[in-house]
Each structure stands twice: as C-alpha cells, then as structure tokens.
Design a protein around this motif. Structure first.
Motif: not given
Length: 270
Positions: A37, A41, A61
C-alpha cells in the motif's frame, strides 16, 4: 529491546493479526515487508493506539516496507544509497522500488541503546534467466557495498538488516532440494550474495539460536505438510550481535484464517 521482522503480505488485510502479535509477544520494534500500500493507505490508527511510531514507505499495491517502534524512531531513509531501480514494463522508466527502509530505533531516556535498523524486502528473482534475477543480485551487491562503507566509517554502530531475503542460504533451509533444482532462492550466486554479508562483518543472528522455516506457500498443502523455506533473517553488526540474547520463529502465525505466507522472526536484544 524485542525486535521482530515479518513479511505480512498486505498490512491492510492482516492489521488485526499484527496488532495482536505485537501485544501478545511484547514487541518493541517491528520491521514489516510486503505491506502492499501507499503511505496514505497504511492503517496507522491501530499502531498509534497501541503506542507505536511509524515509518512507512510504499509506492503502490506492490512491495512496501515499514518500521513500527514504541521506543523511539528517527533518521528515516527510504532507500539505501544508489539502490538499483527496476522497470516493470519494457520501455517504462525504471523506479527505485519500496524495498528498503532504514530508521534508528531506541535511544533516549528509558529506552534501549539505539539500533540502526533496515527493513528489507529483497527482490524475488523470478527465474534464473529473467532480468529480475540480475536485478536481485545487483540490489544485494549495492547493499553489501553500502554496509561495508557504513561499518568502515562507524565500526561500533549497532546495525541490523532484517527482512525477507528471498534466499534459502543452506540446503536445510528448504524441505526438498530436488524440488528447487534450477530455481531461484537456492542458486549459487544468490547464496554467495547472502554469504558475502558475513564476510563484510555481519552475523546472522537467528541461525545458531533457533531452527524453523519462515515461509510456506499457500498452495498444495505446503504448511500442513511442513514443506517450507527459511528465507527471513536478521543480519547484525558485531555491536548488534553482542547484544543478542535470544531468537524465535513464531510458526503459529502461519495457522488459522487470514495468515500471511511468512511468519515473524523475533530477536531479543539487551
């Protein structure tokens, strides 16, 4: 100081397990890998409620590293000098991935003496003919050169390199060497790249104190069959190693619903 390293394979998915682990084991400092992340996040709230400061580095990600400390955290670096870059697509610009995060933990009134800690997520390599394999070896070479420079300038520093090294340095670190014939993680150049850190003056802090695998693939019932790999390690400078009093591999964290495919490695530091 109770220090742990853990490839959590998505911090947002496993935040509850991580906080429970920190509280149950009395962890002072946690090096995290594969957080998957961006900093915005990252679930900071549960860590802060539990009393931890955070250093977080992530671009998207993929990959991602972090350090959580309840005994002080300073001097954060989001890459080691000249860290190699990688291009995910042909023709795309190369990027210095979120695979290394350094911070000084400890120090100050009432805290343990400081340790310069790096949370490392070494590139996988993919296969022996893939460009990612050359990238992995280059990444380790540059890190080794930096470590040698750091120790030459300050031989008394307590330096720890903790994380997922994506290398099984000895045959006993995999359940069956025949399965890995011609594969990454066990090749001679990778093992040489791992061993060279010892020749640079570091000591792997866990091998002589505890034996267990640290990773089991999700597929083919690898965990129930104990078909694992030992690829998560803590390398330390002589000043760090002299303070190590014990180590453990928390195999139970691979059990149950929502487990990472890696487990925490814990080192107790005087």
């Amino acid at each position: 100081m109770r220090l742990a390293t853990w490839n959590v394979n998505s911090i947002r998915t496993r935040i509850d397990r991580v906080i429970t682990f920190l509280e149950r084991e009395g962890i002072d400092v946690l090096a995290l890998q594969e957080t998957k992340c961006r900093p915005g996040q990252f679930p900071r709230g549960p860590f802060e409620t539990a009393g931890y400061e955070l250093a977080v580095h992530g671009l998207d990600q993929w990959n991602g590293v972090a350090i959580a400390s309840r005994i002080g955290l300073a001097d954060v670096a989001t890459a080691f000098p000249d860290q190699p870059a990688w291009s995910r697509k042909e023709g795309a610009p190369a990027v210095v991935e979120a695979r290394a995060l350094g911070a000084t933990v400890g120090g100050g009134p009432g805290h343990a003496d400081p340790v310069r800690l790096w949370s490392l997520y070494v590139p996988n390599g993919r296969d022996l003919t893939h460009p990612h394999y050359a990238y992995k070896l280059d990444w380790l070479r540059v890190l080794r050169d930096d470590v040698a420079d750091w120790l030459a300038r300050d031989p008394d520093q307590a330096l720890a390199l903790a994380g997922d090294w994506n290398i099984a340095p000895k045959d006993e670190d995999v359940w069956d060497m025949s399965v890995f014939e011609g594969a990454t993680h066990v090749s001679a150049p990778e093992r040489e790249a791992f061993d060279v850190f010892a020749r640079a003056g570091l000591v792997e802090a866990t091998r002589e104190r505890v034996t267990n695998y640290t990773y089991w693939d999700y597929t083919q019932l690898r965990f129930p069959r104990n078909e694992g790999m030992r690829i998560d390690f803590v390398y330390g400078s002589p000043a760090f190693e002299t303070r190590v009093r014990g180590a453990a591999i928390d195999r139970d964290e691979r059990k149950g619903k929502g487990a990472s495919d890696h487990v925490p490695v814990i080192v107790d530091v005087a």
